[in-house]
Motif scaffolding. Structure first.
Motif, PDB file in Angstrom:
ATOM      1  N   TYR A 114      11.108 -18.553 -26.155  1.00  0.00           N
ATOM      2  CA  TYR A 114       9.918 -18.898 -26.920  1.00  0.00           C
ATOM      3  C   TYR A 114       8.671 -18.810 -26.038  1.00  0.00           C
ATOM      4  O   TYR A 114       8.741 -18.998 -24.831  1.00  0.00           O
ATOM      5  CB  TYR A 114      10.007 -20.330 -27.466  1.00  0.00           C
ATOM      6  N   TYR A 115       7.557 -18.537 -26.685  1.00  0.00           N
ATOM      7  CA  TYR A 115       6.242 -18.590 -26.044  1.00  0.00           C
ATOM      8  C   TYR A 115       5.448 -19.728 -26.666  1.00  0.00           C
ATOM      9  O   TYR A 115       5.603 -20.018 -27.856  1.00  0.00           O
ATOM     10  CB  TYR A 115       5.460 -17.293 -26.275  1.00  0.00           C
ATOM     11  N   THR A 116       4.562 -20.326 -25.896  1.00  0.00           N
ATOM     12  CA  THR A 116       3.642 -21.306 -26.459  1.00  0.00           C
ATOM     13  C   THR A 116       2.549 -20.556 -27.218  1.00  0.00           C
ATOM     14  O   THR A 116       2.367 -19.343 -27.034  1.00  0.00           O
ATOM     15  CB  THR A 116       2.995 -22.168 -25.355  1.00  0.00           C
ATOM     16  N   LEU A 117       1.820 -21.273 -28.051  1.00  0.00           N
ATOM     17  CA  LEU A 117       0.717 -20.640 -28.777  1.00  0.00           C
ATOM     18  C   LEU A 117      -0.342 -20.118 -27.810  1.00  0.00           C
ATOM     19  O   LEU A 117      -0.938 -19.062 -28.043  1.00  0.00           O
ATOM     20  CB  LEU A 117       0.093 -21.626 -29.766  1.00  0.00           C
TER      21      LEU A 117
ATOM     22  N   ILE B 299       2.305 -16.553 -38.297  1.00  0.00           N
ATOM     23  CA  ILE B 299       3.022 -16.398 -37.034  1.00  0.00           C
ATOM     24  C   ILE B 299       4.222 -17.330 -37.128  1.00  0.00           C
ATOM     25  O   ILE B 299       4.049 -18.541 -37.337  1.00  0.00           O
ATOM     26  CB  ILE B 299       2.151 -16.795 -35.818  1.00  0.00           C
ATOM     27  N   PRO B 300       5.442 -16.807 -37.006  1.00  0.00           N
ATOM     28  CA  PRO B 300       6.614 -17.684 -37.118  1.00  0.00           C
ATOM     29  C   PRO B 300       6.701 -18.623 -35.914  1.00  0.00           C
ATOM     30  O   PRO B 300       6.464 -18.211 -34.779  1.00  0.00           O
ATOM     31  CB  PRO B 300       7.791 -16.706 -37.136  1.00  0.00           C
TER      32      PRO B 300
ATOM     33  N   PRO C  91       8.870 -17.400 -31.321  1.00  0.00           N
ATOM     34  CA  PRO C  91      10.022 -16.671 -30.790  1.00  0.00           C
ATOM     35  C   PRO C  91       9.612 -15.388 -30.060  1.00  0.00           C
ATOM     36  O   PRO C  91       8.665 -14.704 -30.458  1.00  0.00           O
ATOM     37  CB  PRO C  91      10.849 -16.320 -32.032  1.00  0.00           C
ATOM     38  N   VAL C  92      10.337 -15.078 -29.012  1.00  0.00           N
ATOM     39  CA  VAL C  92      10.064 -13.880 -28.215  1.00  0.00           C
ATOM     40  C   VAL C  92      10.162 -12.622 -29.072  1.00  0.00           C
ATOM     41  O   VAL C  92       9.378 -11.697 -28.916  1.00  0.00           O
ATOM     42  CB  VAL C  92      11.028 -13.812 -27.004  1.00  0.00           C
ATOM     43  N   TRP C  93      11.105 -12.584 -30.014  1.00  0.00           N
ATOM     44  CA  TRP C  93      11.267 -11.374 -30.838  1.00  0.00           C
ATOM     45  C   TRP C  93       9.982 -11.054 -31.601  1.00  0.00           C
ATOM     46  O   TRP C  93       9.632  -9.895 -31.763  1.00  0.00           O
ATOM     47  CB  TRP C  93      12.459 -11.480 -31.800  1.00  0.00           C
ATOM     48  N   TRP C  94       9.265 -12.089 -32.071  1.00  0.00           N
ATOM     49  CA  TRP C  94       8.033 -11.829 -32.815  1.00  0.00           C
ATOM     50  C   TRP C  94       6.954 -11.266 -31.896  1.00  0.00           C
ATOM     51  O   TRP C  94       6.234 -10.336 -32.270  1.00  0.00           O
ATOM     52  CB  TRP C  94       7.539 -13.106 -33.495  1.00  0.00           C
TER      53      TRP C  94
END
Length: 71
Positions: A7-10, A36-37, A48-51
């Motif tokens: 995951y990334y932070t906003l 943004i999911p 999520p990293v995939w997004w």
């Protein structure tokens, strides 16, 4: 060393994708409205990293590695 980030932070998304050209409140609104999911852990929203990978691929017209779900 391999980056195993899930995951990334906003704030990281704001830096990676938008190059800080949108405000912190705008990125929060995009997350809250579902554009943004995110996954919410207590008060923190994580992307999520995939997004992020797909958004960067779309921006650069590069192919994404994520397989589409069966319909």
């Amino acid at each position: 060393m391999k980056d195993d980030k899930v995951y990334y932070t906003l704030e990281e998304v704001r830096n990676l994708i938008f190059s800080q050209k949108i405000s912190k409140s705008t990125i929060r609104k995009l997350a809250i409205t579902g554009q943004i999911p995110t996954v919410r852990i207590f008060s923190k929203r994580l992307v999520p990293v995939w997004w992020v990978t797909e958004a960067l691929a779309n921006a650069t017209n590069a192919p994404s590695n994520r397989k589409e779900a069966a319909r």
